[in-house]
Write a protein that holds these residues in place. Sequence first.
Motif, PDB file in Angstrom:
ATOM      1  N   LEU A 172       0.835  -1.201   0.000  1.00  0.00           N
ATOM      2  CA  LEU A 172       0.000   0.000   0.000  1.00  0.00           C
ATOM      3  C   LEU A 172       0.875   1.259   0.000  1.00  0.00           C
ATOM      4  CD1 LEU A 172      -3.073   0.363   0.077  1.00  0.00           C
ATOM      5  CD2 LEU A 172      -2.894   0.761   2.519  1.00  0.00           C
ATOM      6  N   THR A 178      -2.455  14.659  -5.987  1.00  0.00           N
ATOM      7  CA  THR A 178      -3.297  13.464  -5.876  1.00  0.00           C
ATOM      8  C   THR A 178      -3.742  13.224  -4.436  1.00  0.00           C
ATOM      9  OG1 THR A 178      -2.265  12.445  -7.779  1.00  0.00           O
ATOM     10  CG2 THR A 178      -3.297  10.968  -6.216  1.00  0.00           C
ATOM     11  N   LYS A 207      -7.146  14.763  -3.839  1.00  0.00           N
ATOM     12  CA  LYS A 207      -8.236  14.662  -4.812  1.00  0.00           C
ATOM     13  C   LYS A 207      -9.427  13.932  -4.219  1.00  0.00           C
ATOM     14  CE  LYS A 207      -5.707  14.542  -9.211  1.00  0.00           C
ATOM     15  NZ  LYS A 207      -5.141  13.551 -10.133  1.00  0.00           N
ATOM     16  N   TYR A 264     -13.712  12.590  -5.093  1.00  0.00           N
ATOM     17  CA  TYR A 264     -14.631  12.194  -6.162  1.00  0.00           C
ATOM     18  C   TYR A 264     -15.908  13.008  -6.042  1.00  0.00           C
ATOM     19  CZ  TYR A 264     -17.330   9.237  -9.279  1.00  0.00           C
ATOM     20  OH  TYR A 264     -18.084   8.774 -10.324  1.00  0.00           O
ATOM     21  N   GLU A 293     -19.511  13.250  -6.680  1.00  0.00           N
ATOM     22  CA  GLU A 293     -20.501  12.244  -7.038  1.00  0.00           C
ATOM     23  C   GLU A 293     -21.582  12.763  -7.972  1.00  0.00           C
ATOM     24  OE1 GLU A 293     -21.526  11.590  -2.815  1.00  0.00           O
ATOM     25  OE2 GLU A 293     -23.552  11.472  -3.573  1.00  0.00           O
ATOM     26  N   LEU A 294     -21.643  14.053  -8.183  1.00  0.00           N
ATOM     27  CA  LEU A 294     -22.618  14.562  -9.151  1.00  0.00           C
ATOM     28  C   LEU A 294     -22.035  14.577 -10.560  1.00  0.00           C
ATOM     29  CD1 LEU A 294     -24.459  17.326  -7.107  1.00  0.00           C
ATOM     30  CD2 LEU A 294     -25.108  14.953  -7.531  1.00  0.00           C
ATOM     31  N   GLY A 353     -19.041  13.028 -11.385  1.00  0.00           N
ATOM     32  CA  GLY A 353     -18.243  11.832 -11.662  1.00  0.00           C
ATOM     33  C   GLY A 353     -16.781  12.144 -11.930  1.00  0.00           C
ATOM     34  N   LEU A 395     -12.909  13.912 -10.656  1.00  0.00           N
ATOM     35  CA  LEU A 395     -12.080  14.162  -9.480  1.00  0.00           C
ATOM     36  C   LEU A 395     -11.913  15.665  -9.317  1.00  0.00           C
ATOM     37  CD1 LEU A 395      -9.503  11.371 -10.265  1.00  0.00           C
ATOM     38  CD2 LEU A 395     -11.158  11.345  -8.404  1.00  0.00           C
ATOM     39  N   VAL A 426      -2.132   7.607  -5.077  1.00  0.00           N
ATOM     40  CA  VAL A 426      -3.577   7.358  -5.032  1.00  0.00           C
ATOM     41  C   VAL A 426      -4.181   8.317  -4.002  1.00  0.00           C
ATOM     42  CG1 VAL A 426      -5.332   5.652  -4.374  1.00  0.00           C
ATOM     43  CG2 VAL A 426      -3.343   4.940  -5.709  1.00  0.00           C
ATOM     44  N   PRO A 427      -5.312   8.958  -4.312  1.00  0.00           N
ATOM     45  CA  PRO A 427      -5.911   9.916  -3.370  1.00  0.00           C
ATOM     46  C   PRO A 427      -6.184   9.286  -2.004  1.00  0.00           C
ATOM     47  CG  PRO A 427      -7.004  10.070  -5.508  1.00  0.00           C
ATOM     48  CD  PRO A 427      -6.104   8.859  -5.564  1.00  0.00           C
ATOM     49  N   ALA A 437      -8.613   9.791  -0.152  1.00  0.00           N
ATOM     50  CA  ALA A 437     -10.031   9.445  -0.017  1.00  0.00           C
ATOM     51  C   ALA A 437     -10.332   8.029  -0.522  1.00  0.00           C
ATOM     52  CB  ALA A 437     -10.900  10.468  -0.756  1.00  0.00           C
ATOM     53  N   PHE A 438      -9.426   7.450  -1.310  1.00  0.00           N
ATOM     54  CA  PHE A 438      -9.563   6.050  -1.707  1.00  0.00           C
ATOM     55  C   PHE A 438      -9.028   5.185  -0.569  1.00  0.00           C
ATOM     56  CE2 PHE A 438      -9.973   7.879  -5.774  1.00  0.00           C
ATOM     57  CZ  PHE A 438     -10.434   6.939  -6.661  1.00  0.00           C
ATOM     58  N   GLY A 439      -9.598   4.038  -0.410  1.00  0.00           N
ATOM     59  CA  GLY A 439      -9.122   3.151   0.633  1.00  0.00           C
ATOM     60  C   GLY A 439      -7.667   2.746   0.455  1.00  0.00           C
ATOM     61  N   SER A 440      -7.221   2.671  -0.777  1.00  0.00           N
ATOM     62  CA  SER A 440      -5.923   2.061  -1.056  1.00  0.00           C
ATOM     63  C   SER A 440      -4.798   3.077  -1.253  1.00  0.00           C
ATOM     64  CB  SER A 440      -6.040   1.217  -2.315  1.00  0.00           C
ATOM     65  OG  SER A 440      -6.427   2.060  -3.391  1.00  0.00           O
ATOM     66  N   SER A 441      -4.862   4.185  -0.547  1.00  0.00           N
ATOM     67  CA  SER A 441      -3.877   5.249  -0.757  1.00  0.00           C
ATOM     68  C   SER A 441      -2.567   5.012  -0.015  1.00  0.00           C
ATOM     69  CB  SER A 441      -4.468   6.586  -0.299  1.00  0.00           C
ATOM     70  OG  SER A 441      -3.495   7.603  -0.380  1.00  0.00           O
ATOM     71  N   TYR A 498      -9.132   4.059  -9.856  1.00  0.00           N
ATOM     72  CA  TYR A 498      -8.196   5.168 -10.054  1.00  0.00           C
ATOM     73  C   TYR A 498      -6.911   4.630 -10.674  1.00  0.00           C
ATOM     74  CZ  TYR A 498      -5.477   9.342  -9.085  1.00  0.00           C
ATOM     75  OH  TYR A 498      -4.697  10.470  -9.211  1.00  0.00           O
ATOM     76  N   MET A 506     -23.272   6.045  -6.443  1.00  0.00           N
ATOM     77  CA  MET A 506     -22.911   7.445  -6.657  1.00  0.00           C
ATOM     78  C   MET A 506     -21.398   7.635  -6.521  1.00  0.00           C
ATOM     79  SD  MET A 506     -25.625   8.913  -7.515  1.00  0.00           S
ATOM     80  CE  MET A 506     -25.098  10.645  -7.484  1.00  0.00           C
ATOM     81  N   PHE A 534     -13.557   3.502  -3.563  1.00  0.00           N
ATOM     82  CA  PHE A 534     -13.418   4.561  -2.558  1.00  0.00           C
ATOM     83  C   PHE A 534     -13.991   4.053  -1.246  1.00  0.00           C
ATOM     84  CE2 PHE A 534     -12.935   7.079  -6.230  1.00  0.00           C
ATOM     85  CZ  PHE A 534     -12.456   8.321  -5.875  1.00  0.00           C
TER      86      PHE A 534
END
Lengths: 164, 164, 164, 164
Positions: free
Chosen positions: A36, B11, B14, B16, B18-19, B21, B23, B109-110, B112-116, D16, D108, D113
């Motif tokens: 990671l 990054t 960054k 997402y 959601e409206l 789509g 970044l 990876v941002p 806000a992503f789980g995998s940052s 991503y 959404m 994420f």
Amino acid sequence: MKIRILVTGGTFDKEYDELSGALFFKDTHVQEMLRLGRARLDLAVETVMMIDSLEMDDERRAAIVARCRDAAERGIVGTHGTDTMVDTARVLAAAELQDKTIVLTGAMVPYAFGSSDGLFNLGSALSFVQVLPPGVYVAMNGRHFPWDRVRKNRETGVFELLER
Amino acid sequence: MKIRILVTGGTFDKEYDELSGALFFKDTHVQEMLRLGRARLDLAVETVMMIDSLEMDDERRAAIVARCRDAAERGIVGTHGTDTMVDTARVLAAAELQDKTIVLTGAMVPYAFGSSDGLFNLGSALSFVQVLPPGVYVAMNGRHFPWDRVRKNRETGVFELLER
Amino acid sequence: MKIRILVTGGTFDKEYDELSGALFFKDTHVQEMLRLGRARLDLAVETVMMIDSLEMDDERRAAIVARCRDAAERGIVGTHGTDTMVDTARVLAAAELQDKTIVLTGAMVPYAFGSSDGLFNLGSALSFVQVLPPGVYVAMNGRHFPWDRVRKNRETGVFELLER
Amino acid sequence: MKIRILVTGGTFDKEYDELSGALFFKDTHVQEMLRLGRARLDLAVETVMMIDSLEMDDERRAAIVARCRDAAERGIVGTHGTDTMVDTARVLAAAELQDKTIVLTGAMVPYAFGSSDGLFNLGSALSFVQVLPPGVYVAMNGRHFPWDRVRKNRETGVFELLER
């Protein structure tokens, strides 16, 4: 610089057993955390034991000392439960492994939980071990402490610098 | 040691939308990451700009140099997009801020992503800044590089040491 | 259709206490889960108790029955520990709340862990409650079971349909 | 009841790309989500296409209709981008697949994420498909809508019931 990571368990690696509802140890998450973190270091990862640090005793500490002594690497990061991390640091210092930089780190919350400090601490410990002079250190809360100037405040969970 | 974190986007921050789509940038996640890492450092966090590093230009780099020069802290960590991080490091080095240790870091990876990799890198940069001598550095992949000996390999996304 | 969510604790809402290293209950995560799921239902959320389902007893079940009986809503979702969920379903069925659809659900892994089934189960239970006829049901593993045709397999952690 | 999941891409499955910094499609996350949800349903998962729903056109919709018609299962869940989900539902309804219950769902925010509604929606759609009578539906926000009584509000991102 070559670095060896010695895994001993601790909160870092606790998992949730969905059948018993208890926390337990299975495999270490260190390899996954290194992926990671996209770590590009010359690393060897070795699981020495997988225990809660409340179970740490003289015999187990002797095993950790032996692994540090035998390791070819000059830089060693040990993952360790936070409750007795300072005690193990003291034993490592007494072993007088002259030319090695040894950094112990851990986590307050298991990595398997979304809200863990583990990844931050691992990045921190791996960085300190590359630049600190030989000696034994604890790396927690983004800081590094010489082994003889640190204590864990049990009420706040924070590692504190001891004034000399 | 007092440390200032200068946020410039990249990054790292960054999110997402959601409206649409797409970044985009809103607020920095650095404060949240410091909480997660349970960082107990003497820190000031300042958002200088919130941009993709492809938008980084001379004027914006001048603003970052000015903030480093004016900062009371001797240790500075800058978050920065990875694509032009090395260029900004060069401009900072040219500014000859003699007594300061400046470490740029970012994420692939941002957060806000789980995998940052963000949390790992932040822990790493905050550690390096405390122990490296004055100068300008890049901290990525668990390593630190002097500003004039690093490049980002665009094909692998990995930061590499340049041989002299 | 108006729905009431009755929170009773269970694995769903367990958290990790970083000072003691034990699992415990604080506040429910149901509101946060509903936000994440962007639920747009006419919902009331009420915490009846916050216990491990191994502590569930007659008195507590009577309290849940009373809350179901008193609720103005025709649809009720109860969060519940999985170990004794079927027993509570039986007590609710015996109470003969004729016109209500009651769906119990839970989680095998706490929501606070990254790898929880909680969000999936909550989405499932809230859907079943809107379309199933009055009665008492258990919703787990993406399925719904009438209260008298289900058991939790303790070895696999899976809820199974009992043949009549 | 046997259920077929037809994957078509959409926000659900966006990832991503850490080299380009753009969102893209690779493999579907549906299998991983089913594992997380511990789904124990008689399921077949099939990737029909992997596209942003803005790219959805007549030909692609014809392919989805064909897959629904050919499927042996009476229950079908389709993952779909939210922007044109209602249009695809209309085409499916026009195909008059008399005995099938077809539920379209999406997200959404991408599942990759941390803050995605995907798992909630998947649990919801898989539940509705088991109990709703034959017809074509959209399942979002914890609700289900007949295909001819729903629109996505582009300003709020919320699916709304149309009054007849």
